[in-house]
Each structure stands twice: as structure tokens, then as C-alpha cells.
Design a protein around this motif. Structure first.
Motif, PDB file in Angstrom:
ATOM      1  N   ARG A   1       0.824  -1.204   0.000  1.00  0.00           N
ATOM      2  CA  ARG A   1       0.000   0.000   0.000  1.00  0.00           C
ATOM      3  C   ARG A   1       0.858   1.254   0.000  1.00  0.00           C
TER       4      ARG A   1
ATOM      5  N   TRP B   1       5.279   3.893  -8.895  1.00  0.00           N
ATOM      6  CA  TRP B   1       5.827   2.718  -8.229  1.00  0.00           C
ATOM      7  C   TRP B   1       7.144   2.342  -8.924  1.00  0.00           C
TER       8      TRP B   1
ATOM      9  N   PHE C   1       0.681   6.691 -12.183  1.00  0.00           N
ATOM     10  CA  PHE C   1      -0.706   7.119 -12.126  1.00  0.00           C
ATOM     11  C   PHE C   1      -0.786   8.635 -12.212  1.00  0.00           C
TER      12      PHE C   1
ATOM     13  N   ASN D   1      -6.599   8.735 -10.958  1.00  0.00           N
ATOM     14  CA  ASN D   1      -6.884   7.302 -10.838  1.00  0.00           C
ATOM     15  C   ASN D   1      -6.502   6.513 -12.075  1.00  0.00           C
TER      16      ASN D   1
ATOM     17  N   ALA E   1      -3.890   5.150 -15.121  1.00  0.00           N
ATOM     18  CA  ALA E   1      -2.500   4.712 -15.268  1.00  0.00           C
ATOM     19  C   ALA E   1      -2.099   4.837 -16.736  1.00  0.00           C
TER      20      ALA E   1
ATOM     21  N   ALA F   1      -1.821  -2.903 -10.329  1.00  0.00           N
ATOM     22  CA  ALA F   1      -1.908  -1.798  -9.376  1.00  0.00           C
ATOM     23  C   ALA F   1      -3.169  -1.019  -9.646  1.00  0.00           C
ATOM     24  N   GLU F   2      -3.692  -0.432  -8.599  1.00  0.00           N
ATOM     25  CA  GLU F   2      -4.840   0.445  -8.747  1.00  0.00           C
ATOM     26  C   GLU F   2      -4.681   1.623  -7.806  1.00  0.00           C
ATOM     27  N   ARG F   3      -5.438   2.664  -8.137  1.00  0.00           N
ATOM     28  CA  ARG F   3      -5.458   3.857  -7.295  1.00  0.00           C
ATOM     29  C   ARG F   3      -6.899   4.320  -7.207  1.00  0.00           C
TER      30      ARG F   3
ATOM     31  N   SER G   1      -2.834   4.038  -3.276  1.00  0.00           N
ATOM     32  CA  SER G   1      -2.592   3.062  -4.334  1.00  0.00           C
ATOM     33  C   SER G   1      -2.183   1.729  -3.722  1.00  0.00           C
ATOM     34  N   THR G   2      -2.595   0.660  -4.399  1.00  0.00           N
ATOM     35  CA  THR G   2      -2.224  -0.688  -3.971  1.00  0.00           C
ATOM     36  C   THR G   2      -1.540  -1.402  -5.117  1.00  0.00           C
TER      37      THR G   2
ATOM     38  N   CYS H   1       7.362   3.756  -3.509  1.00  0.00           N
ATOM     39  CA  CYS H   1       6.289   4.586  -4.045  1.00  0.00           C
ATOM     40  C   CYS H   1       6.726   6.048  -3.931  1.00  0.00           C
TER      41      CYS H   1
ATOM     42  N   SER I   1       5.322  10.279  -4.966  1.00  0.00           N
ATOM     43  CA  SER I   1       4.252  11.123  -5.479  1.00  0.00           C
ATOM     44  C   SER I   1       4.802  12.495  -5.823  1.00  0.00           C
TER      45      SER I   1
END
Lengths: 112, 113
Positions: free
Chosen positions: B22, B34, B49, B52, B54, B67-69, B75-76, B92, B94
Motif C-alpha cells: 500500500r 511505483w 498514475f 486514478n 495509469a 496496481a490500482e489507485r 494506491s495498492t 512509491c 508522489s
């Protein structure tokens, strides 16, 4: 093939010595950054250079961007044990990519 | 939050198990990245990302990685059927929109036995 080549890969020196590490590529970069990473932590930004030939100083650290914007160097004067860490260069190509590409890093150890 | 937060900081798993990592970015940062860092290999890009979406997931090494956000925030990164070669530190980062500065978390160290 690594887009950004860093040298040397490892450097072990005594406190008070000077050193230079290099970051080279065949690609042109719109900007190039240097990060320092300490064990168990993420990289932390030291400097960003964007203009060919640019020189920036951060206390005992001097950063230079090559005239053709393909290479960079980091010079440390009178190294101290607190300078120990992994030094990474990262570049963004002129195509406007939002994703910086990182070199493999130079691992520096400064002995007291 | 004040910085980028990643969890777990350390994860040891058995080969074949699934893991979720996470990342909680800096509040207001629209871009999230990532990377994977293996010993002596530097930082390998995995996925980027913007909000939301990618727009670039070209670095994901196989279809075991996803991966998702959600909500433009957390994000995971999910690795299915882990392999020993997946062992690495997953970082990770940002940044704010249009900014050239990445702020990294401390990473999640994954060890696959």
C-alpha cells in the motif's frame, strides 16, 4: 541496456577526501536530478539541473550538467561520514516524459 | 499526510502467495509512481498514475503484477503467485501536477522464500 550509466559503482574513502561521481548517457535530457538514499529510506532529492553547462552548489556538493545535456557529475569536497549513502541520478528525456529514469547509483562510504 | 507512507515496511511470504503493498501519497499530489529496487540494480520503473488513471504501466514485469489507485489518493500494488525473483524493495513516490520533484516513501521490503 541501462539508459543512465553511473560510475563508479562503489566508493570507499576517508573523511576529508574529495570525490567525483559521474552519470552518463547517449540520450539528451530535458532535466537531470541527483538523489541521495540512506539505508531503509527512500531517495531524497538533492538538486535539479535543466540547462546545459549549468553548475549548482549545495554546501560541499557541486553538481554540473554537461553542455549537451547528456551527462552530469557530482563533486563532494572534504567528504564527511554523514555523506555516506547511495547517490542516484535520474533524467527525464526531451520528449516530455513524466517518468524519470534512474541510474543504478554510486554507493559511497566515508570512514571517520 | 506530511510524507509518503508505505505499508507494510517488511513482508516475508512464501512462494506462490499473493501480496498487497500500500502507498498513501502526499495529500493533493496527483501523480503517483511505483518503482522496484533490487540489490545493485537501481530503481526500476513499474507504473505511473495521474489521478486514478495509469497512462503508463509499461514497467510491470508480468501479468502477475497489477496496481490500482482509488479516490486519487491511496494506491495498492498487488503481486499474485509470488516468485523468489520478486524479492526487492518496492518504492512509491508522489508529485504535484506538473512538478519535477518526486517525494519517496521509505519502501516496502518484500522477501519471497
Amino acid at each position: 541496456t541501462q539508459l543512465l550509466e553511473q560510475s563508479p559503482q562503489f566508493l570507499s574513502i576517508q573523511e576529508g577526501e574529495n570525490l567525483t561521481v559521474y552519470c552518463n548517457s547517449s540520450s539528451v535530457f530535458s532535466s537531470l536530478q541527483w538523489y541521495r538514499q540512506e539505508p531503509g529510506e527512500g531517495p531524497v532529492l538533492l538538486v535539479t539541473v535543466v540547462t546545459g553547462g549549468e553548475v549548482k552548489k549545495l554546501k560541499r556538493l557541486t553538481f554540473q550538467f554537461g553542455d549537451a545535456r547528456k551527462d552530469s557529475s557530482l563533486h563532494i569536497t572534504a567528504a564527511q561520514p554523514g555523506d555516506t549513502g547511495l547517490y542516484l541520478c535520474a533524467g527525464r528525456t526531451s520528449g516530455g516524459s513524466y517518468i524519470p529514469t534512474f541510474g543504478r547509483g554510486t554507493s559511497l562510504i566515508v570512514h571517520p | 499526510g506530511a510524507g509518503v507512507s508505505q505499508s507494510p515496511s517488511n513482508k516475508v511470504t512464501e512462494k506462490g502467495k499473493d501480496v498487497e503493498l500500500r502507498c498513501d501519497p502526499i495529500s493533493g499530489h496527483t501523480a503517483l509512481y511505483w518503482y522496484r529496487q533490487s540489490l545493485g540494480q537501481g530503481l526500476e520503473f513499474l507504473i505511473y498514475f495521474q489521478g486514478n488513471s495509469a497512462p503508463d504501466k509499461s514497467g510491470l514485469p508480468s501479468d502477475r503484477f497489477s496496481a490500482e489507485r482509488t479516490g486519487g489518493s491511496v494506491s495498492t500494488l498487488t503481486i499474485q503467485r509470488t516468485q523468489q525473483e520478486d524479492s526487492a524493495v518496492y518504492l512509491c513516490a508522489s508529485s504535484s501536477s506538473g512538478a519535477n520533484v518526486l517525494t519517496f516513501g521509505a519502501g516496502s521490503r518484500l522477501t519471497v522464500l
